[in-house]
Design a protein around this motif. Structure first.
Motif, PDB file in Angstrom:
ATOM      1  N   ILE A  47       1.578   2.835   8.201  1.00 57.26           N
ATOM      2  CA  ILE A  47       0.931   4.248   9.100  1.00 57.26           C
ATOM      3  C   ILE A  47       1.608   4.463  10.217  1.00 57.26           C
ATOM      4  CG2 ILE A  47      -0.946   4.744  10.297  1.00 57.26           C
ATOM      5  CD1 ILE A  47      -2.927   3.411   8.192  1.00 57.26           C
ATOM      6  N   GLN A  48       2.086   3.615  11.057  1.00 54.48           N
ATOM      7  CA  GLN A  48       3.011   3.663  12.324  1.00 54.48           C
ATOM      8  C   GLN A  48       4.142   4.225  12.007  1.00 54.48           C
ATOM      9  OE1 GLN A  48       1.889   0.892  15.725  1.00 54.48           O
ATOM     10  NE2 GLN A  48       1.520  -0.339  14.012  1.00 54.48           N
ATOM     11  N   PHE A  49       4.834   3.647  10.809  1.00 55.51           N
ATOM     12  CA  PHE A  49       6.369   4.312  10.640  1.00 55.51           C
ATOM     13  C   PHE A  49       6.304   5.538  10.013  1.00 55.51           C
ATOM     14  CE2 PHE A  49       7.897   0.031  12.205  1.00 55.51           C
ATOM     15  CZ  PHE A  49       8.746   0.379  12.949  1.00 55.51           C
ATOM     16  N   GLU A  50       5.273   5.812   9.087  1.00 54.54           N
ATOM     17  CA  GLU A  50       5.001   7.136   8.568  1.00 54.54           C
ATOM     18  C   GLU A  50       4.930   8.170   9.529  1.00 54.54           C
ATOM     19  OE1 GLU A  50       1.883   7.580   5.930  1.00 54.54           O
ATOM     20  OE2 GLU A  50       2.395   9.454   5.163  1.00 54.54           O
ATOM     21  N   THR A  51       4.226   7.902  10.702  1.00 57.74           N
ATOM     22  CA  THR A  51       3.866   8.854  11.667  1.00 57.74           C
ATOM     23  C   THR A  51       5.125   9.003  12.606  1.00 57.74           C
ATOM     24  OG1 THR A  51       1.579   7.834  11.628  1.00 57.74           O
ATOM     25  CG2 THR A  51       2.369   9.191  13.631  1.00 57.74           C
ATOM     26  N   LEU A  52       5.867   7.846  12.689  1.00 59.95           N
ATOM     27  CA  LEU A  52       7.009   8.129  13.691  1.00 59.95           C
ATOM     28  C   LEU A  52       8.382   8.802  12.926  1.00 59.95           C
ATOM     29  CD1 LEU A  52       7.341   4.498  15.279  1.00 59.95           C
ATOM     30  CD2 LEU A  52       6.740   6.645  16.500  1.00 59.95           C
ATOM     31  N   PHE A  53       8.243   8.796  11.600  1.00 58.26           N
ATOM     32  CA  PHE A  53       9.306   9.294  10.796  1.00 58.26           C
ATOM     33  C   PHE A  53       8.892  10.686  10.318  1.00 58.26           C
ATOM     34  CE2 PHE A  53      13.423   7.186  11.279  1.00 58.26           C
ATOM     35  CZ  PHE A  53      12.843   6.018  11.915  1.00 58.26           C
ATOM     36  N   ASP A 102       0.664  -1.395   0.017  1.00 54.83           N
ATOM     37  CA  ASP A 102       0.127   0.011   0.074  1.00 54.83           C
ATOM     38  C   ASP A 102       0.898   1.298   0.084  1.00 54.83           C
ATOM     39  OD1 ASP A 102       0.310   1.149   3.179  1.00 54.83           O
ATOM     40  OD2 ASP A 102       0.300  -1.010   2.741  1.00 54.83           O
ATOM     41  N   ALA A 103       0.042   2.416  -0.165  1.00 59.90           N
ATOM     42  CA  ALA A 103       1.008   3.674  -0.386  1.00 59.90           C
ATOM     43  C   ALA A 103       1.572   4.135   1.186  1.00 59.90           C
ATOM     44  CB  ALA A 103      -0.115   4.933  -0.850  1.00 59.90           C
ATOM     45  N   TYR A 104       1.076   3.693   2.318  1.00 64.14           N
ATOM     46  CA  TYR A 104       1.432   4.138   3.459  1.00 64.14           C
ATOM     47  C   TYR A 104       2.816   3.509   3.640  1.00 64.14           C
ATOM     48  CZ  TYR A 104      -3.182   6.011   4.400  1.00 64.14           C
ATOM     49  OH  TYR A 104      -4.458   6.487   4.363  1.00 64.14           O
ATOM     50  N   CYS A 105       2.705   2.373   3.530  1.00 62.64           N
ATOM     51  CA  CYS A 105       4.048   1.597   3.412  1.00 62.64           C
ATOM     52  C   CYS A 105       5.478   2.237   2.684  1.00 62.64           C
ATOM     53  CB  CYS A 105       3.907   0.130   3.212  1.00 62.64           C
ATOM     54  SG  CYS A 105       3.101  -0.996   4.513  1.00 62.64           S
ATOM     55  N   ALA A 106       4.778   2.538   1.352  1.00 55.55           N
ATOM     56  CA  ALA A 106       5.580   3.119   0.351  1.00 55.55           C
ATOM     57  C   ALA A 106       6.121   4.534   0.933  1.00 55.55           C
ATOM     58  CB  ALA A 106       5.007   3.286  -0.728  1.00 55.55           C
ATOM     59  N   ARG A 107       5.325   5.638   1.673  1.00 49.24           N
ATOM     60  CA  ARG A 107       5.963   6.757   2.280  1.00 49.24           C
ATOM     61  C   ARG A 107       6.806   6.378   3.324  1.00 49.24           C
ATOM     62  NH1 ARG A 107       0.525   8.454   0.590  1.00 49.24           N
ATOM     63  NH2 ARG A 107      -0.252   7.686   2.557  1.00 49.24           N
ATOM     64  N   ALA A 108       6.405   5.305   4.046  1.00 47.29           N
ATOM     65  CA  ALA A 108       7.341   5.043   5.472  1.00 47.29           C
ATOM     66  C   ALA A 108       8.474   4.640   4.917  1.00 47.29           C
ATOM     67  CB  ALA A 108       6.462   4.189   6.320  1.00 47.29           C
ATOM     68  N   ARG A 109       8.566   3.874   3.840  1.00 44.58           N
ATOM     69  CA  ARG A 109       9.928   3.115   3.254  1.00 44.58           C
ATOM     70  C   ARG A 109      10.909   4.496   2.781  1.00 44.58           C
ATOM     71  NH1 ARG A 109       6.488  -0.760   0.701  1.00 44.58           N
ATOM     72  NH2 ARG A 109       6.608  -2.539   1.966  1.00 44.58           N
ATOM     73  N   ALA A 110      10.078   5.354   1.972  1.00 42.72           N
ATOM     74  CA  ALA A 110      10.921   6.669   1.642  1.00 42.72           C
ATOM     75  C   ALA A 110      11.359   7.420   2.813  1.00 42.72           C
ATOM     76  CB  ALA A 110      10.002   7.496   0.719  1.00 42.72           C
ATOM     77  N   LEU A 111      10.492   7.676   3.820  1.00 42.81           N
ATOM     78  CA  LEU A 111      10.856   8.494   4.985  1.00 42.81           C
ATOM     79  C   LEU A 111      12.034   7.842   5.717  1.00 42.81           C
ATOM     80  CD1 LEU A 111       7.500   9.459   6.330  1.00 42.81           C
ATOM     81  CD2 LEU A 111       9.288  10.861   5.288  1.00 42.81           C
TER      82      LEU A 111
END
Lengths: 341, 341, 341, 341
Positions: C245-251, C34-43
């Motif tokens: 979602i969690q890692f996007e938020t944390l980063f 999903d897109a949340y994981c993709a954004r978290a990976r990028a961050l």
């Protein structure tokens, strides 16, 4: 009483026992580092026409299959095999115990064909969920098969081609390899096998030795770390020279093929007699294993004078049994069996 | 764009999120030793009518299957399962990675029957070589199956009887259990399952939870050492209360069954509309998964406005696709989908 | 009653729960696509200064350790670790269950040093029998360690150098990574870790998340097949977006470091108070874990008003206990604890 | 050139080779079901004074250790062993490859004592987190040890008592058992071992046989399923009679003990000569292994005329080497070696 149950009922070819006697008091280093093993390796490389091959000696078939497959596969890869393959049926889960799945393909008289492998792999990678599944990691075939059938050169070539197409090492279980090489009508020589397979083994247990299987990696890079993996699998014999002596003896003066040829001659004589006597063959095998249909009454009667292998119940009244000859079968015993038929 | 790909596309039932919010700052001990887990266990025991049951909470289906099977089997035993069973196909070899073979039985729309198990076990022990083979060690069934079919009470009773005859624990994978209990025409209640199975799990991931599977050992002695085995399998959640809170919420006020019933209602509405519209159903499923045959042109067209699961190519021109509803499916979305048909 | 038992007693940072609420009804594909994981990976790639990194999200620490180690090791290789390392002690044999040995090195307050690794490897390859032994296959370190100590930049550099000398991947268990990065006197930044390690993970469970560990392969080729291996290890979350979602938020907005810094501030305040009050520290820890020596009578007394971790009996009369702060620790609770001392 | 490297450099006792010759053409069923194995089992049961024992024949030590330990342990249990134990050091991770941890105990000259086992187990169950750890599952000892030391009757009695206290099966690795039974000053007889251990094996490979280890389960219930597990571990020899013949020969006319005694006599003669010649013994061993300290210059010199085992560097100038005698060592060779000293 005659015994045609299997091809591992006797000890070893007399030349092997003589050599064991003769060398008994010698002191050699262990684990296959001795001169007998070195010579046996050289003879096998030569017989295979594969000077770069890495050769290892193990004790029995199940341990050899498990160790080779463990060496070749990553954790998420499986071994493609006929659903009748020895690794899929009669090894008590040795492959799974090393963490690997056997991915089965329907057999035709014990054989699989290139098309089925191609189709399975093509379908696999076309599946949207293939990353959730065990990936094909190698192709396992036995030659001769558990059904006493053999691959032709063209069949093996086709399997090798498809295996290479999908980058799958091709592994041939040769527990009875001599009887495949010497089989009636066989057109597949040791050098062909070495050229077309990535790893295979030359069975000793069933072909003249007390025990022992000679593993041939025709791609040396696949053998990286194999010695330690043998140790881990409990497949490293302390007195390794016992294996070296046996394979040196078998690969001297063409003995391996000669004694295999004898087993086939005996089997073909028996087969002809069975046909003459009006028995139905369950499988038309060119190897040392002959599968015959017997009426149950006839089977019971016969079993008082000869022992043989039970294969399967054909129906309520008839049973398929197996007669196996070997390098050690005496012609007089075959004649005696023919008398009984 | 509508989405009917699967039953795990949304988050969790709102009551669960509220409870997580509400309890967020509480401090509790870890690993399932908290009061939420204790209450959830009590509610589940009660719902199962099995006060002596041992209940554990794990995170996902594959880890739950692997941990339970590893707990129940000895090294030389395998799990009997339909050849379409999740453990046999889509778990990347998790069972084999724990050293166990999956012994497959041909399926009928995802189901196996008592007779096939009986026959396999009878044949196994009649085989002279059975000690060279992987022994049947448990029976695995999924309910509903991967094909959206369900077992009836009499079918499960028969399977349970044959499993007990051969002293095989019966294990039900209930990743979608709610949709089986609430399925159209289902006559199998949670208490029946608890009575007839030795271990099963109540799926949360696909039925209202963010994640989580509640494992119920109805024979407590089978659960010996399960906590440590969960740890070893990486299946022990540090903040265990997250699972307790979710299952407590799902098993309060009959929520688990109510939301499952909703998914079924939505699926039945869709199914009726599909039939009305002249589509052919590939499988007549009473559950939240509907399998429909589509002409490929129609499928391409439809896929511009709705996403669904690809199941299999039926022939060159037609494809089977899957529409899945869930506890979270809104009726307005089903209506919108029906409009598109 | 105050609770300082561990750093995983509360739920998640409020921003995470809000985001889970907000996105609850969205429909996303599963398994981290999903897109949340993709954004978290990028961050995470950005925070690590490693644009080529491969990032995966798993649920808990033990499963993460077991999956990574299984990915990196061949069957006959082991993981070098401190004898106090989590994989050597508190994971119920998860590494051995995947078939790998943990080769232990004596620790110094939970740490191992480059020289000990060099010496072990040099000795290993000098041994005539090394092919009969488990080969060093990777280096495992935890940062902070189980003893609340941290590696300095120069120490990590030295370990990385020796690991590369012996071609051993260096793997850092970062279950508490935030508390290492924010520790008093720490000179090791995320980008240093990414540069010096081959794989490491950023712990979420103990640092602000409900659960979750973000694995960073800084050498993408080491991540080959990791997705399927996650599935096999039961470590692939169906609703993968929960991790994204969690890692996007944390980063986002430096949250991961900020909340870690808070935990350290609280721990340092407590530490100063302990010293002021005359308590002996068992270990001089710059992290969120503080190890204090208590007379047993004092310990019993204190335990009526505050819960803490039991570490070890020092002698008949004194015990070492652990007070852990976390991202969620309130200053008023630390003050209340200080009052009690 | 003299060879005192190890005790597995020669073939087999002449009586074994004669018997193999004599029986070579006989046809027997496979896998240990023949009459030779039956007789060998009976002789071993009698020698052990344990008529109810279950006896199995395997090929080599590493496979025997791995198979027995796999049979006795559940997945989350480990084997307690000296940190110098063969399973902990020189079996290439065979135990871990079956999924089990080796839990090491510091050794004293290769031995562990009852107190250390008691202490480890007591501490283990007192640990609040013991359910997160690998549980002690059996006790492994080797007799003689890898250091050529032996357990006394009272020491073994004490270990057996503590093992029973914690319900741990006691397993003795007897790869060199004959040399332990015949050791100078030994007070531990085969019947004592059978009474105090739950399973042990009688080493053939190093004591007169070509290969082979006879496993004795003194508690038959522990042997349940062992045959199939042997098959799975690749430890089931097809021509099982080869093992039966060897052990029948060794256990006829007290041959096993007599040839072991000869090895000890040779070792004691050598030991006395070493002491007389002023050499320092590194370990005071009553068995066939003698560990001597040599100046490096002396060692280099000596190694031109005799081969021996390298044990460890004592310091920059001195090395510990091992001289091993065996059942096959000729007194004239010992005399020749003594001449060289």
């Amino acid at each position: 009483m005659q015994h045609f149950d299997s091809d591992y009922m006797e000890g070893a070819h007399p030349a092997i026992l003589e050599k064991l006697m003769e060398t008994n008091e010698e002191k050699t280093p262990g684990y296959g580092t001795d001169a007998y093993c070195a010579r046996a390796r050289a003879l096998i490389r030569e017989a295979c026409g594969c000077p770069e091959a890495e050769v290892f000696f193990l004790v029995g078939g199940t341990q050899t299959n498990a160790t080779i497959i463990d060496a070749l596969l990553r954790s998420t890869q499986g071994a493609l095999a006929a659903d009748t393959g020895h690794i899929a049926t009669h090894e008590a889960g040795a492959i799974e115990a090393s963490g690997h799945k056997v991915i089965t393909i329907p057999h035709t008289l014990g054989k699989i064909d290139a098309e089925a492998i191609d189709s399975l792999c093509t379908t696999f990678y076309a599946d949207a969920n293939y990353e959730h599944m065990v990936e094909p990691g190698l192709v396992y075939i036995s030659h001769p098969t558990e059904y006493g059938t053999i691959y032709s050169l063209s069949e093996l070539k086709a399997i090798s081609d498809v295996a290479r197409k999908f980058k799958l090492p091709l592994f041939m279980d040769g527990a009875r390899l001599g009887y495949g090489l010497a089989a009636e009508g066989a057109d597949l020589a040791l050098a062909d096998i070495a050229r077309l397979c990535d790893v295979f083994y030359i069975g000793g247990t069933k072909v003249g030795a007390l025990f022992g299987e000679a593993v041939v990696f025709t791609k040396p890079e696949l053998a990286k770390g194999f010695f330690t993996l043998m140790k881990q699998h409990g497949a490293l014999l302390a007195k390794g020279r016992l294996l070296g002596i046996q394979f040196e003896t078998l690969f001297t003066e063409n003995r391996y093929l000669d004694i295999s040829r004898h087993a086939i001659d005996m089997a073909m004589k028996l087969k002809a007699a069975l046909i003459d006597a009006g028995y139905a063959l369950h499988i038309d095998s060119p190897t040392n294993q002959q599968f015959v249909v017997l009426d149950n009454a006839r089977m019971d009667d016969l079993s008082k004078q000869v022992s043989f292998g039970f294969w399967e119940a054909l129906d309520a009244d008839r049973t398929v049994v197996r007669f196996a000859t070997s390098w050690a079968t005496r012609e007089e015993d075959v004649d005696a069996l023919i008398e009984l038929l």
